[in-house]
Design a protein around this motif. Structure first.
Motif, PDB file in Angstrom:
ATOM      1  N   LEU A   1       7.647  -7.145 -13.586  1.00 11.01           N
ATOM      2  CA  LEU A   1       6.766  -6.510 -12.609  1.00 11.01           C
ATOM      3  C   LEU A   1       7.383  -5.206 -12.112  1.00 11.01           C
ATOM      4  O   LEU A   1       6.708  -4.176 -11.998  1.00 11.01           O
ATOM      5  CB  LEU A   1       6.525  -7.462 -11.439  1.00 11.01           C
ATOM      6  CG  LEU A   1       5.470  -7.066 -10.403  1.00 11.01           C
ATOM      7  CD1 LEU A   1       4.095  -6.979 -11.038  1.00 11.01           C
ATOM      8  CD2 LEU A   1       5.445  -8.084  -9.255  1.00 11.01           C
TER       9      LEU A   1
ATOM     10  N   ALA B   1      -0.022  -1.464 -10.397  1.00 19.04           N
ATOM     11  CA  ALA B   1       0.372  -1.586  -8.993  1.00 19.04           C
ATOM     12  C   ALA B   1       1.261  -0.424  -8.572  1.00 19.04           C
ATOM     13  O   ALA B   1       1.118   0.114  -7.474  1.00 19.04           O
ATOM     14  CB  ALA B   1       1.096  -2.914  -8.768  1.00 19.04           C
TER      15      ALA B   1
ATOM     16  N   VAL C   1      -3.406  -5.142  -6.887  1.00 15.24           N
ATOM     17  CA  VAL C   1      -3.155  -5.708  -8.208  1.00 15.24           C
ATOM     18  C   VAL C   1      -2.046  -6.750  -8.181  1.00 15.24           C
ATOM     19  O   VAL C   1      -2.234  -7.888  -8.612  1.00 15.24           O
ATOM     20  CB  VAL C   1      -2.789  -4.596  -9.215  1.00 15.24           C
ATOM     21  CG1 VAL C   1      -2.436  -5.196 -10.574  1.00 15.24           C
ATOM     22  CG2 VAL C   1      -3.917  -3.593  -9.346  1.00 15.24           C
ATOM     23  N   SER C   2      -0.880  -6.392  -7.662  1.00 13.29           N
ATOM     24  CA  SER C   2       0.303  -7.241  -7.816  1.00 13.29           C
ATOM     25  C   SER C   2       0.238  -8.529  -6.996  1.00 13.29           C
ATOM     26  O   SER C   2       0.577  -9.609  -7.506  1.00 13.29           O
ATOM     27  CB  SER C   2       1.570  -6.456  -7.454  1.00 13.29           C
ATOM     28  OG  SER C   2       1.477  -5.924  -6.141  1.00 13.29           O
TER      29      SER C   2
ATOM     30  N   THR D   1      -2.215 -10.981  -8.463  1.00  8.58           N
ATOM     31  CA  THR D   1      -1.694 -11.444  -9.749  1.00  8.58           C
ATOM     32  C   THR D   1      -0.667 -12.540  -9.556  1.00  8.58           C
ATOM     33  O   THR D   1      -0.689 -13.574 -10.244  1.00  8.58           O
ATOM     34  CB  THR D   1      -1.056 -10.273 -10.526  1.00  8.58           C
ATOM     35  OG1 THR D   1      -2.051  -9.287 -10.815  1.00  8.58           O
ATOM     36  CG2 THR D   1      -0.452 -10.763 -11.836  1.00  8.58           C
TER      37      THR D   1
ATOM     38  N   ALA E   1       0.405  -5.407 -14.927  1.00  3.98           N
ATOM     39  CA  ALA E   1       0.035  -5.399 -13.510  1.00  3.98           C
ATOM     40  C   ALA E   1       0.981  -4.503 -12.721  1.00  3.98           C
ATOM     41  O   ALA E   1       0.566  -3.813 -11.784  1.00  3.98           O
ATOM     42  CB  ALA E   1       0.067  -6.825 -12.953  1.00  3.98           C
TER      43      ALA E   1
END
Length: 250
Positions: free
Chosen positions: A206, A12, A25-26, A29, A8
């Motif tokens: 991330l 992102a 996205v992030s 998520t 992700a």
């Protein structure tokens, strides 16, 4: 879960460095993994620092010769981000969460407007009208508050404003947006670290993914047609606005 965050993060970071749309996205998520909304926002901001580092390393070509306007935009947004981060620290985020979908929808609409409006040919020696400058920096200041308070898709909103107000091509404007967002995110994170909860263990995978995506974004911008990218970005914003609207009002 670590692999999900890493993948992700790559997506992102790519979206963030291209158009400020990392939260497509992030942010969802993090929400899907059970992180509360405010902490998802602050954790996302912490990870976006890695996107900023990657995109800046890859954007030196576009930023060269544009230092003055970059510093003007960034300093204005920084002042706003201080106010926004302090508001987040001392006020509930629920009310603002309900406004966010409309702001993102507006950013998508502004992106389409800047895409299809007829551009005037203006030489570099013609300055902006003083009134235009005032409104330009008020808008950037307000985006700075937005970055500090609830930064989801703030980069897209900033990019749309800069595209409408600066006489720069897409790659240069995007690089200025990346630098400004990075600076505001760093300052906001300093305030968040002392006032709100950040899931630091999630920031690492991330953030590593975001660094890869962030470094790749400016390279992609140099080799793809701008118009289709901006159109896709705008409609992606409409989709994100619909998703966040459903999350906030269901």
């Amino acid at each position: 879960m670590v692999l999900i965050l890493f993948v992700a993060g790559i997506a992102a970071g790519l979206l963030a460095s291209i158009a400020g749309l990392a939260s497509l996205v992030s942010y969802p998520t993090l929400l899907a993994l059970g992180v509360p909304a405010v902490s998802a926002n602050t954790t996302n901001t912490a990870a976006l620092i890695f996107t900023g580092i990657g995109s800046l390393m890859s954007s030196t070509k576009e930023l060269k010769g544009n230092g003055k306007v970059t510093l003007q935009v960034a300093s204005t947004a920084l002042i706003g981000s201080v106010f926004g981060a302090l508001i987040l620290a001392f006020a509930p985020a629920k009310t603002f969460e309900r406004v966010v979908p409309f702001l993102i929808f507006g950013a998508g609409a502004l992106m389409l407007w800047t895409q299809f409006k007829k551009k005037k040919v203006i030489t570099a020696t013609v300055p902006h009208h003083p009134v235009q400058n005032v409104f330009r920096y008020i808008a950037i200041f307000l985006v700075g508050i937005y970055i500090g308070y609830f930064g989801a898709s703030a980069g897209m909103i900033l990019l749309a404003i800069l595209l409408a107000m600066l006489q720069k091509n897409f790659a240069v404007t995007n690089a200025i947006k990346n630098f400004t967002s990075f600076s505001a995110n760093v300052l906001s994170l300093v305030i968040y670290a002392f006032t709100t909860k950040i899931y630091w263990w999630m920031v690492i995978p991330l953030g590593l993914g975001m660094f890869i995506g962030g470094y790749s974004g400016p390279v992609v911008i140099r080799h793809v047609p701008v118009q289709p990218v901006r159109t896709v970005i705008a409609f992606a914003a409409f989709g994100l606005a619909g998703y966040l609207f459903w999350q906030s009002y269901r």
